[in-house]
Write an enzyme that holds these catalytic residues in place. Structure first.
Site, PDB file in Angstrom:
ATOM      1  CG  ASP A  36      -2.216   0.794   0.792  1.00  0.00           C
ATOM      2  OD1 ASP A  36      -3.309   0.422   0.842  1.00  0.00           O
ATOM      3  OD2 ASP A  36      -2.076   2.258   0.901  1.00  0.00           O
ATOM      4  CG  ASP A  50       2.736   5.460  -5.929  1.00  0.00           C
ATOM      5  OD1 ASP A  50       2.386   5.319  -7.121  1.00  0.00           O
ATOM      6  OD2 ASP A  50       2.125   6.185  -5.284  1.00  0.00           O
ATOM      7  CG  LEU A  51       0.261   0.023  -7.760  1.00  0.00           C
ATOM      8  CD1 LEU A  51      -1.221   0.185  -8.216  1.00  0.00           C
ATOM      9  CD2 LEU A  51       0.676  -1.397  -7.476  1.00  0.00           C
ATOM     10  N   GLY A  72      -5.936   1.898  -5.817  1.00  0.00           N
ATOM     11  CA  GLY A  72      -6.570   2.612  -6.713  1.00  0.00           C
ATOM     12  C   GLY A  72      -7.314   3.600  -5.946  1.00  0.00           C
ATOM     13  CG  ASN A 111     -21.773  -0.414  -9.010  1.00  0.00           C
ATOM     14  OD1 ASN A 111     -22.236   0.685  -9.490  1.00  0.00           O
ATOM     15  ND2 ASN A 111     -21.133  -0.219  -7.697  1.00  0.00           N
ATOM     16  CG  HIS A 112     -19.579   3.357  -9.965  1.00  0.00           C
ATOM     17  ND1 HIS A 112     -20.975   3.994 -10.193  1.00  0.00           N
ATOM     18  CD2 HIS A 112     -19.463   2.883  -8.745  1.00  0.00           C
ATOM     19  CE1 HIS A 112     -21.289   4.093  -8.907  1.00  0.00           C
ATOM     20  NE2 HIS A 112     -20.409   3.410  -7.955  1.00  0.00           N
ATOM     21  CE1 TYR A 138     -13.034   3.801  -9.038  1.00  0.00           C
ATOM     22  CE2 TYR A 138     -15.540   4.072  -8.895  1.00  0.00           C
ATOM     23  CZ  TYR A 138     -14.452   3.292  -8.558  1.00  0.00           C
ATOM     24  OH  TYR A 138     -14.706   2.169  -7.508  1.00  0.00           O
TER      25      TYR A 138
HETATM   26  C1  15L Z   1     -17.739   1.976  -5.832  1.00  0.00           C
HETATM   27  O1  15L Z   1     -16.969   1.824  -6.820  1.00  0.00           O
HETATM   28  C2  15L Z   1     -17.130   2.935  -4.722  1.00  0.00           C
HETATM   29  O2  15L Z   1     -15.767   2.585  -4.496  1.00  0.00           O
HETATM   30  C3  15L Z   1     -17.812   2.939  -3.391  1.00  0.00           C
HETATM   31  O3  15L Z   1     -17.532   3.938  -2.540  1.00  0.00           O
HETATM   32  C4  15L Z   1     -19.369   2.791  -3.563  1.00  0.00           C
HETATM   33  O4  15L Z   1     -19.949   4.246  -4.150  1.00  0.00           O
HETATM   34  C5  15L Z   1     -19.728   1.978  -4.613  1.00  0.00           C
HETATM   35  O5  15L Z   1     -19.180   1.828  -5.654  1.00  0.00           O
HETATM   36  C6  15L Z   1     -21.275   1.929  -4.787  1.00  0.00           C
HETATM   37  O6  15L Z   1     -21.666   1.956  -5.913  1.00  0.00           O
HETATM   38  O7  15L Z   1     -22.241   2.080  -3.906  1.00  0.00           O
END
Ligand code: 15L
Length: 262
Positions: A36, A50-51, A72, A111-112, A138
């Site tokens: 980390d 760091d990576l 990340g 999921n984003h 993101y």
């Molecule tokens: C994510 O990718 C985030 O890292 C987290 O903080 C939440 O926001 C989560 O998604 C989510 O969709 O609830």
């Protein structure tokens, strides 16, 4: 299980999910090497780097059987920051793994990566082959991670599981999370399945608990051996009494990515 990796490099070990996995994964028989940017509390052997530090990353990769890559930025940020941490950082991680001969990577996605996908009008489950549709820069960086994992599977034979993680927390924190919650115990079960299950290339799997109101199809996760045990429904009555149901046109309800689409 005979082909279970023993020694696992955990990047992002000081983060929220990393902290939970440091506690729970040893119970499955893993020996963790933590990595980390920040010091990892209680682990004097953790690599603080760091990576972008190629030497430290190569040394950390030596002798490990698999990687769980959580490092990340976990939310929206300026593109330059996401480029360095999530895009370049994940590329460096895969390159170091390839050079060290590591054969399996569990890649923390989100999921984003599909956040601008509209939920079915009947509230039904979204299939596992949902095409990428990022809701933020993101989310776009997480699409890159999935595609990078796919490339390294095809070109270099590194098996990867990209986890489109929902809402990781000790308990669901809003109405959306009644569908998207991933409990700490289920997160460890899922990562263990992703480290040991049959992959043979690149697999995308959603990461949620066995929520009664689940938003995503868990079939690829279950095919890895994931058997979730928690259900956000236990918190539903209390959360709905406190917050009320979401309106159908509220982005929190309408899009997979919820408020990230605002
Ligand atoms: C994510 O990718 C985030 O890292 C987290 O903080 C939440 O926001 C989560 O998604 C989510 O969709 O609830």
């Amino acid at each position: 299980m005979t082909n279970q990796p023993r020694s696992v490099l955990l990047t992002g070990a000081a983060g929220r999910i990393g902290t939970s996995l440091r506690e729970l994964l040893p119970g499955y028989g893993y020996r963790l090497r933590c990595f980390d940017r920040l010091p990892v509390p209680g682990d004097p052997e953790a690599v603080t780097a760091d990576l972008q530090d190629a030497g430290a990353l190569a040394a950390a990769m030596e002798g490990v059987d698999a990687v769980v890559h959580l490092a990340g930025i976990p939310g929206e940020a300026p593109f330059a920051d996401l480029l360095a941490a999530n895009i370049d950082g994940t590329h460096r991680l895969y390159e170091a793994a390839r050079a060290a001969g590591v054969r399996r990577i569990v890649n923390a996605g989100s999921n984003h990566a599909v956040g601008f996908t509209e939920r079915p009008a009947d509230g039904g489950i979204v299939p596992v082959d949902t095409p990428q549709r990022p809701d933020t820069l993101y989310g776009l960086s997480k699409c890159f991670g999935e595609n990078l994992a796919s490339l390294y599977a095809d070109r270099h034979g590194i098996e990867s599981v990209s986890l489109r993680i929902g809402s990781f927390a000790p308990a669901p924190r809003g109405i959306r999370a009644l569908g998207t919650w991933l409990s700490p115990g289920d997160c460890a079960r899922l990562v263990h399945a992703a480290l040991t299950g049959p992959v043979g290339g690149h697999v995308v799997a959603y990461g949620i608990s066995a929520n009664t109101r689940a938003w995503w199809d868990l079939s690829t996760a279950r095919a890895l051996g994931y058997e979730p045990q928690d259900d956000a429904e236990e918190y539903a009555a209390e959360l709905i009494a406190e917050l009320g149901e979401l309106a159908a046109d509220d982005p929190e309800h309408r899009y997979l990515g919820g408020r990230f689409t605002r």
